[in-house]
Design a protein around this motif. Sequence first.
Motif, PDB file in Angstrom:
ATOM      1  N   GLN A   1      20.690 -51.521   2.143  1.00  0.00           N
ATOM      2  CA  GLN A   1      21.640 -50.684   2.876  1.00  0.00           C
ATOM      3  C   GLN A   1      20.919 -49.516   3.541  1.00  0.00           C
ATOM      4  N   LYS A   2      19.953 -48.923   2.828  1.00  0.00           N
ATOM      5  CA  LYS A   2      19.167 -47.831   3.405  1.00  0.00           C
ATOM      6  C   LYS A   2      18.325 -48.335   4.575  1.00  0.00           C
ATOM      7  N   ARG A   3      17.812 -49.553   4.451  1.00  0.00           N
ATOM      8  CA  ARG A   3      17.036 -50.131   5.548  1.00  0.00           C
ATOM      9  C   ARG A   3      17.911 -50.284   6.794  1.00  0.00           C
ATOM     10  N   MET A   4      19.155 -50.690   6.602  1.00  0.00           N
ATOM     11  CA  MET A   4      20.064 -50.830   7.739  1.00  0.00           C
ATOM     12  C   MET A   4      20.371 -49.471   8.367  1.00  0.00           C
ATOM     13  N   VAL A   5      20.423 -48.419   7.551  1.00  0.00           N
ATOM     14  CA  VAL A   5      20.619 -47.067   8.097  1.00  0.00           C
ATOM     15  C   VAL A   5      19.444 -46.705   9.000  1.00  0.00           C
ATOM     16  N   GLN A   6      18.226 -47.028   8.545  1.00  0.00           N
ATOM     17  CA  GLN A   6      17.038 -46.774   9.367  1.00  0.00           C
ATOM     18  C   GLN A   6      17.096 -47.566  10.675  1.00  0.00           C
ATOM     19  N   LEU A   7      17.530 -48.808  10.578  1.00  0.00           N
ATOM     20  CA  LEU A   7      17.612 -49.653  11.771  1.00  0.00           C
ATOM     21  C   LEU A   7      18.657 -49.118  12.753  1.00  0.00           C
TER      22      LEU A   7
ATOM     23  N   LEU B   1      17.363 -48.194  16.439  1.00  0.00           N
ATOM     24  CA  LEU B   1      17.798 -49.066  17.525  1.00  0.00           C
ATOM     25  C   LEU B   1      19.048 -48.564  18.239  1.00  0.00           C
ATOM     26  N   GLY B   2      19.621 -47.464  17.748  1.00  0.00           N
ATOM     27  CA  GLY B   2      20.849 -46.967  18.353  1.00  0.00           C
ATOM     28  C   GLY B   2      22.041 -47.867  18.099  1.00  0.00           C
ATOM     29  N   LEU B   3      22.054 -48.523  16.923  1.00  0.00           N
ATOM     30  CA  LEU B   3      23.166 -49.411  16.585  1.00  0.00           C
ATOM     31  C   LEU B   3      24.369 -48.597  16.115  1.00  0.00           C
ATOM     32  N   PRO B   4      25.568 -49.145  16.207  1.00  0.00           N
ATOM     33  CA  PRO B   4      26.767 -48.408  15.786  1.00  0.00           C
ATOM     34  C   PRO B   4      26.806 -48.222  14.270  1.00  0.00           C
ATOM     35  N   PRO B   5      27.594 -47.240  13.782  1.00  0.00           N
ATOM     36  CA  PRO B   5      27.707 -47.004  12.332  1.00  0.00           C
ATOM     37  C   PRO B   5      28.194 -48.226  11.565  1.00  0.00           C
ATOM     38  N   SER B   6      28.868 -49.139  12.271  1.00  0.00           N
ATOM     39  CA  SER B   6      29.397 -50.344  11.609  1.00  0.00           C
ATOM     40  C   SER B   6      28.308 -51.378  11.325  1.00  0.00           C
ATOM     41  N   ALA B   7      27.081 -51.127  11.774  1.00  0.00           N
ATOM     42  CA  ALA B   7      25.986 -52.086  11.559  1.00  0.00           C
ATOM     43  C   ALA B   7      25.486 -51.988  10.127  1.00  0.00           C
ATOM     44  N   THR B   8      26.046 -52.803   9.266  1.00  0.00           N
ATOM     45  CA  THR B   8      25.711 -52.849   7.845  1.00  0.00           C
ATOM     46  C   THR B   8      25.280 -54.271   7.491  1.00  0.00           C
ATOM     47  N   PRO B   9      24.745 -54.481   6.278  1.00  0.00           N
ATOM     48  CA  PRO B   9      24.432 -55.860   5.886  1.00  0.00           C
ATOM     49  C   PRO B   9      25.640 -56.782   5.991  1.00  0.00           C
ATOM     50  N   HIS B  10      26.830 -56.278   5.650  1.00  0.00           N
ATOM     51  CA  HIS B  10      28.016 -57.130   5.716  1.00  0.00           C
ATOM     52  C   HIS B  10      28.406 -57.420   7.161  1.00  0.00           C
ATOM     53  N   ALA B  11      28.094 -56.480   8.072  1.00  0.00           N
ATOM     54  CA  ALA B  11      28.379 -56.721   9.487  1.00  0.00           C
ATOM     55  C   ALA B  11      27.547 -57.883  10.006  1.00  0.00           C
ATOM     56  N   LEU B  12      26.362 -58.088   9.438  1.00  0.00           N
ATOM     57  CA  LEU B  12      25.533 -59.229   9.843  1.00  0.00           C
ATOM     58  C   LEU B  12      26.198 -60.541   9.433  1.00  0.00           C
ATOM     59  N   ARG B  13      26.853 -60.540   8.279  1.00  0.00           N
ATOM     60  CA  ARG B  13      27.610 -61.727   7.844  1.00  0.00           C
ATOM     61  C   ARG B  13      28.769 -61.990   8.807  1.00  0.00           C
ATOM     62  N   HIS B  14      29.468 -60.917   9.189  1.00  0.00           N
ATOM     63  CA  HIS B  14      30.541 -61.065  10.174  1.00  0.00           C
ATOM     64  C   HIS B  14      29.984 -61.606  11.489  1.00  0.00           C
ATOM     65  N   SER B  15      28.807 -61.119  11.868  1.00  0.00           N
ATOM     66  CA  SER B  15      28.189 -61.551  13.130  1.00  0.00           C
ATOM     67  C   SER B  15      27.859 -63.030  13.076  1.00  0.00           C
TER      68      SER B  15
ATOM     69  N   ILE C   1      17.713 -59.633   5.270  1.00  0.00           N
ATOM     70  CA  ILE C   1      18.548 -59.430   6.448  1.00  0.00           C
ATOM     71  C   ILE C   1      18.737 -60.746   7.197  1.00  0.00           C
ATOM     72  N   SER C   2      17.696 -61.575   7.206  1.00  0.00           N
ATOM     73  CA  SER C   2      17.808 -62.896   7.841  1.00  0.00           C
ATOM     74  C   SER C   2      18.836 -63.766   7.140  1.00  0.00           C
ATOM     75  N   LEU C   3      18.925 -63.656   5.825  1.00  0.00           N
ATOM     76  CA  LEU C   3      19.915 -64.432   5.073  1.00  0.00           C
ATOM     77  C   LEU C   3      21.340 -63.979   5.388  1.00  0.00           C
ATOM     78  N   CYS C   4      21.518 -62.674   5.601  1.00  0.00           N
ATOM     79  CA  CYS C   4      22.853 -62.162   5.919  1.00  0.00           C
ATOM     80  C   CYS C   4      23.306 -62.661   7.293  1.00  0.00           C
ATOM     81  N   TYR C   5      22.391 -62.628   8.273  1.00  0.00           N
ATOM     82  CA  TYR C   5      22.779 -63.049   9.625  1.00  0.00           C
ATOM     83  C   TYR C   5      22.571 -64.544   9.848  1.00  0.00           C
TER      84      TYR C   5
END
Length: 310
Positions: free
Chosen positions: A236-242, A246-260, A156-160
């Motif tokens: 991807q499953k880990r991001m679903v748990q997160l 954390l109450g993150l939006p449905p758009s919070a995916t591994p690829h969203a971290l790259r966008h971020s 996840i650190s590599l994605c963001y």
Amino acid sequence: MTDSAFATDAFVQAQIAGWMRELGSVKRLAPKTLEAYGRDLGQFMSFLAGHMGGSISLQSLRELRAADIRAFMAQRREESLSSRSLARVLSALKSFFAFLEREGVLATEAFNALRTPKIPRSLPKALSVVEARQAIVATDELEDKPWVAARDMAVISLCYGAGLRIGEALALTKGDLEAEVMRVTGKGGRVRMVPLIAPVRQAIEQYLQLSPYKLWPEDPLFRGEKGGVLSPRLIQKRMVQLRSALGLPPSATPHALRHSFATHLLAKGGDLRAIQELLGHASLSTTQIYTAVDSERLLESYIMAHPRNM
């Protein structure tokens, strides 16, 4: 066996095979894109065989009209194909006929009167800086096995922290890592060097220290619990748990971290060309979408904060 095998004669089949070889070895399209292009052209040839009433030959392609292509595209749209997919279909067809022209086999003007389907503009859904940081830190709280938690945190650190696609992160080998940079193989086999900032490097080092598997330079960096290559589905499953924790939006995916990663760099004054290199985009126009994201966020802040809006 492709869709075009029974719809075309031997000569056209040979041209299709040559085109596919060029896409793979010269233009170095990603395997999934190559597969999609081959499928699109195969479906087109099958359509033409029914439309023209027989196996497609070079003469059939010479007689091709814009109306024939429009009829095929209309059929695909009736099958609920999206505008983005229709644009890819047309791109595949144009690519094949451009290949035929380069090879001196055939030249056609049938595509000149056709417009590429309009693709609805969709802006990347970036997380806030706080949300992105929370997603990385909270990973440790969702996993009982320390080495698995460290592994997922590193990915996840590599994605963001480096803007990697999830597939790029999981394709890394230990030998791709150097002291301050890493070698990343992106779409189309393009290789780029991406800086390893301290927090990302530390996350990877923590994972390597805790991992039960000894890794050689040529070995995949990230392993599953049984020692195999880590599946993107697990991240991807880990991001679903997160998202849930954390109450993150449905758009919070591994690829969203790259966008971020890209959005936050731009917001801090990052150079667009440099961001293009870091992301591995072949075209600057692909990276420019982040300028719209940043402008949109600026407008939201302006509307919320300006005294005249209160």
